[in-house]
Design an enzyme around this catalytic site. Sequence first.
Site, short mmCIF file in Angstrom:
data_model
loop_
_atom_site.label_atom_id
_atom_site.label_comp_id
_atom_site.label_asym_id
_atom_site.label_seq_id
_atom_site.Cartn_x
_atom_site.Cartn_y
_atom_site.Cartn_z
N HIS A 180 0.85 -1.20 0.00
CA HIS A 180 0.00 0.00 0.00
C HIS A 180 0.88 1.25 0.00
O HIS A 180 1.88 1.31 0.71
CB HIS A 180 -0.91 0.01 1.23
CG HIS A 180 -1.99 -1.02 1.17
ND1 HIS A 180 -3.18 -0.80 0.51
CD2 HIS A 180 -2.06 -2.27 1.67
CE1 HIS A 180 -3.93 -1.87 0.61
NE2 HIS A 180 -3.28 -2.78 1.32
N THR A 225 13.46 -9.41 3.35
CA THR A 225 13.25 -8.09 2.75
C THR A 225 14.21 -7.80 1.61
O THR A 225 14.10 -6.75 0.97
CB THR A 225 13.41 -6.99 3.82
OG1 THR A 225 14.74 -7.06 4.37
CG2 THR A 225 12.39 -7.17 4.93
N LYS A 226 15.18 -8.70 1.37
CA LYS A 226 16.11 -8.51 0.26
C LYS A 226 16.43 -9.87 -0.37
O LYS A 226 16.15 -10.92 0.22
CB LYS A 226 17.39 -7.82 0.71
CG LYS A 226 18.16 -8.55 1.79
CD LYS A 226 19.38 -7.73 2.21
CE LYS A 226 20.18 -8.45 3.29
NZ LYS A 226 21.37 -7.65 3.70
N LYS A 244 24.20 -19.37 6.67
CA LYS A 244 25.00 -20.46 6.12
C LYS A 244 25.01 -20.41 4.60
O LYS A 244 24.04 -19.97 3.99
CB LYS A 244 24.48 -21.83 6.57
CG LYS A 244 24.73 -22.18 8.02
CD LYS A 244 24.33 -23.61 8.33
CE LYS A 244 24.64 -23.98 9.77
NZ LYS A 244 24.30 -25.40 10.05
#
Length: 207
Positions: free
Chosen positions: A124, A176-177, A194
Amino acid sequence: MSIKDTVKGNKGLKKFVHSMMFTKRGACPRAWVKLIVNPIYFCKYRGRHSHIRHSAVMNISPVNRFSLGMGSYIEHYATVDNGVGDVTIGDNTRIGVSTTLIGPVQIGNNVRLAQNVTLSGLNHNFKDVTMPIVKQGVTVNKITVSDDVWLGANSVVTAGVSIGAHSVVAAGSVVTKDVPARCIVAGAPAHVIKRFDEAAGEWVSIK
């Protein structure tokens, strides 16, 4: 120009078609779409031996693409919504109990999504603080999950993220990445803990 492109290019026509196909809140297809369009749609884009549990919420419309590969499962109470972007699921992939997929999302082959996983390609808009967020529209950015990935229970993948092949997302992580191939990520926000060492032939911790 296709019918779809014509509709998208005409704001008035797009608004009318949208109102005919979706409920007033715009979150779900209308009953006629579910009863008439979706059965045809599902037959066309579902692979052999795939299965959608009866309790799954399939907010599917022909506005965007939906496909489910051969031998793939969508488990009980999962929600799949292609209203703002395509949702494509590869072969031999399992979408876990109570998992939510909001397009645009592309999931590869032999992927496992555990319980309560959320992948949402939608955000949003909230830039204008003088206007309610609900009136500012949305932006979309495709999520890509490559082959042979395992997403643990209660993990979240945010819009625009790509997850490389044979990677693992630990339970409860917020991704988030982008995640490189053959990595294990954990945490909120998730980070690599790891990597698979090709020379050693084993998973190596990242300090």
